[in-house]
Design an enzyme around this catalytic site. Structure first.
Site, mmCIF file in Angstrom:
data_model
loop_
_atom_site.group_PDB
_atom_site.id
_atom_site.type_symbol
_atom_site.label_atom_id
_atom_site.label_comp_id
_atom_site.label_asym_id
_atom_site.label_seq_id
_atom_site.Cartn_x
_atom_site.Cartn_y
_atom_site.Cartn_z
ATOM 1 N N HIS A 69 -28.513 -3.894 19.191
ATOM 2 C CA HIS A 69 -28.517 -2.791 18.225
ATOM 3 C C HIS A 69 -27.090 -2.421 17.842
ATOM 4 O O HIS A 69 -26.477 -1.539 18.446
ATOM 5 C CB HIS A 69 -29.235 -1.594 18.872
ATOM 6 C CG HIS A 69 -29.594 -0.499 17.926
ATOM 7 N ND1 HIS A 69 -30.740 0.235 18.048
ATOM 8 C CD2 HIS A 69 -28.959 -0.005 16.834
ATOM 9 C CE1 HIS A 69 -30.797 1.143 17.081
ATOM 10 N NE2 HIS A 69 -29.709 1.014 16.345
ATOM 11 N N ASN A 294 -28.343 10.218 16.231
ATOM 12 C CA ASN A 294 -29.794 10.051 16.050
ATOM 13 C C ASN A 294 -30.276 8.902 16.935
ATOM 14 O O ASN A 294 -29.842 7.781 16.741
ATOM 15 C CB ASN A 294 -30.074 9.741 14.576
ATOM 16 C CG ASN A 294 -31.543 9.526 14.294
ATOM 17 O OD1 ASN A 294 -32.357 9.430 15.207
ATOM 18 N ND2 ASN A 294 -31.890 9.425 13.023
ATOM 19 N N ASP A 321 -26.220 0.896 19.891
ATOM 20 C CA ASP A 321 -26.356 1.676 18.650
ATOM 21 C C ASP A 321 -24.972 2.045 18.108
ATOM 22 O O ASP A 321 -24.767 3.156 17.598
ATOM 23 C CB ASP A 321 -27.231 2.916 18.844
ATOM 24 C CG ASP A 321 -27.696 3.515 17.516
ATOM 25 O OD1 ASP A 321 -27.425 2.913 16.452
ATOM 26 O OD2 ASP A 321 -28.317 4.591 17.546
ATOM 27 N N HIS A 325 -18.564 5.398 11.493
ATOM 28 C CA HIS A 325 -18.488 6.218 10.284
ATOM 29 C C HIS A 325 -17.032 6.539 10.006
ATOM 30 O O HIS A 325 -16.268 6.810 10.939
ATOM 31 C CB HIS A 325 -19.240 7.542 10.467
ATOM 32 C CG HIS A 325 -20.722 7.384 10.540
ATOM 33 N ND1 HIS A 325 -21.491 6.998 9.465
ATOM 34 C CD2 HIS A 325 -21.591 7.560 11.570
ATOM 35 C CE1 HIS A 325 -22.765 6.948 9.828
ATOM 36 N NE2 HIS A 325 -22.851 7.274 11.103
HETATM 37 ZN ZN LIG Z 1 -31.995 4.249 15.212
#
Ligand SMILES: [Zn+2]
Length: 446
Positions: A69, A294, A321, A325
């Site tokens: 991920h 999130n 994850d 940004h």
């Molecule tokens: Zn997600």
């Protein structure tokens, strides 16, 4: 043609095809030498010779890490990350393969886009990039994307996800689960019931109440996980749950596994270490959007349940994850800030802090959860193999004995949104080998 890769006296790198890693502790065991030749692990033993020597006394040898991920942001948001910068960050974090999430611009929902991402990874060469295909066209949640075409493409997609968005339509989710069976694929669900999380800003609980931020209830995650476990069982397909964040989710996954259903799950490093009270009070003040993510950071009780679940195998693997940004999207007021944290370059350190130094996992357990299991779930050939003769030489050398303040200034990632700045964390990735070629030596990119 010169075919040696190594650091020469003047510091330049040229090609070597043989290395002896000397005195490494494979999965934390007794020191041994590892002979690498032509991309393969040739021999493990004592006093081996036959290549450039890499001193590894005191270092742990792990199979090259695999991330299920990762957000590489290319194409479309090259201001946040590129395949080049993201895979450099991955190599520095000890990764030899990453799965690149589909929420790019354009979305990776066709064979053309996934092949583009796959090719960019090959050209960069720092680690293998396996694209994740979108489940629905444009992540729109209305029509299935060309799953079969992506599976048949050069990128050989096996993981499909609308990550960032939940496939909330139960009929579409059922169809996707049925469809991927044809090529042994898996649907990786971002479990977030959209109506229950409209406008949600942080974990729903005491802290959100005090801060006056709209709460993100645990049930919004748990309801989708329960539904999808039932759907996967009903159609006899494989389901993977992204970034599990609540104790209740753990209970549902434990129950699904007890039924023998083909359900796997991941947890992020940050959900193993950080809690929602950081939003109220932290070393970087209150309401700092560096903690906005999130799914949201949850409570201490959730963190304890996630650690226990990762230790007992209810949660199969750690996935970063990694969500880069740019500064302008993070350093703004809480409600407007983007959700997400970078994580590739700190994942192993955080897992050591949360799982190894607490006695919950040994290094063999870390290898299973950060290399073997994610490669297995992603059906990724050539990665996640035990360190033994005959396997591809994908190896990470890690020094668990050091401890240092986290300083993102030197990160390879293009973004700086790490929640660990100012904390001290253990460990350092010293070297990463991708098919026998060092991508990182002495803690630096080659
Ligand atoms: Zn997600």
């Amino acid at each position: 043609m010169n075919d040696r890769i190594g650091t020469t006296r003047d510091g330049s790198v040229d090609r070597v095809s043989s290395f002896v890693i000397r005195g490494a502790r494979i999965l934390g065991g007794e020191p041994a030498d590892i002979l690498i030749r032509d991309g393969l692990l040739v021999e493990i033993g004592q006093g081996l010779t036959g290549g450039e020597t890499v001193e590894a006394e005191g270092l742990i040898a792990l199979p090259g890490l695999v991330d299920l991920h990762t957000h590489l942001r290319e194409p479309g948001r090259e201001d946040a990350e590129t395949v080049g910068t993201g895979t450099r960050a991955a190599a520095l974090g000890g990764y030899t393969a990453v799965h690149a999430m589909a929420n790019t611009e354009p979305v990776a929902d066709t064979a053309g886009v996934v092949e583009q991402v796959w090719r960019l990874g090959q050209e960069a060469g720092h680690c293998d990039v396996r694209p994740v295909g979108a489940v629905t066209v444009g992540l729109g949640g209305e029509r299935l994307a060309e799953l079969g075409a992506m599976a048949d493409s050069a990128a050989r997609v096996r993981v499909f996800s609308d990550d960032g968005k939940c496939v909330s339509d139960a009929v579409l989710m059922r169809r996707a689960l049925e469809y991927v069976k044809a090529f042994d694929g898996v649907v990786a669900q971002h479990a977030q019931e959209p109506r229950l999380t409209a406008g949600a800003q942080m974990n729903e609980g005491a802290v959100s109440g005090r801060l006056g931020l709209t709460g993100w209830p645990a049930v919004a995650e748990e309801a989708i996980i329960a539904r999808d476990c039932l759907l996967a069982a009903h159609v006899g397909s494989r389901l993977h749950i992204c970034h599990v964040s609540t104790a209740g989710s753990v209970e549902i996954i434990r129950w699904a596994k007890s039924k023998g259903w083909d359900v796997t799950a991941e947890v992020t490093p940050h959900h193993l270490l950080l809690t929602d009270d950081l939003v109220e009070d932290s070393p970087v003040g209150s309401y700092n959007p560096i903690y906005k993510v999130n799914p949201p950071l949850r409570t201490r009780a959730d963190v304890e349940a996630l650690r226990e679940a990762l230790a007992d195998g209810t949660i199969d693997c750690v996935a970063t994850d990694h969500a880069p940004h740019p500064v302008e999207d993070k350093e703004t007021e809480w409600a407007a800030a983007a959700m997400g944290m970078i994580g590739l370059e700190t994942a192993l350190a955080v897992v050591q802090e949360a799982m190894v130094d607490t006695g919950l996992l040994d290094w063999a357990g870390v290898a299973e959860r950060m290399s073997l299991a994610p490669a297995r779930i992603g059906r990724l050939q050539g990665h996640g193999r035990p360190i033994e003769a005959g396997a591809p030489a994908n190896i990470t050398l890690y020094d668990p004995s050091v401890r240092a303040a986290v300083d993102p200034a030197g990160y390879a990632s293009k973004s700086r949104n790490t929640p660990y700045e100012g904390l001290t964390l253990p460990g350092r990735v010293v070297a990463t080998f991708l098919r026998g070629r060092p991508t990182v030596l002495d803690g630096k990119l080659t």
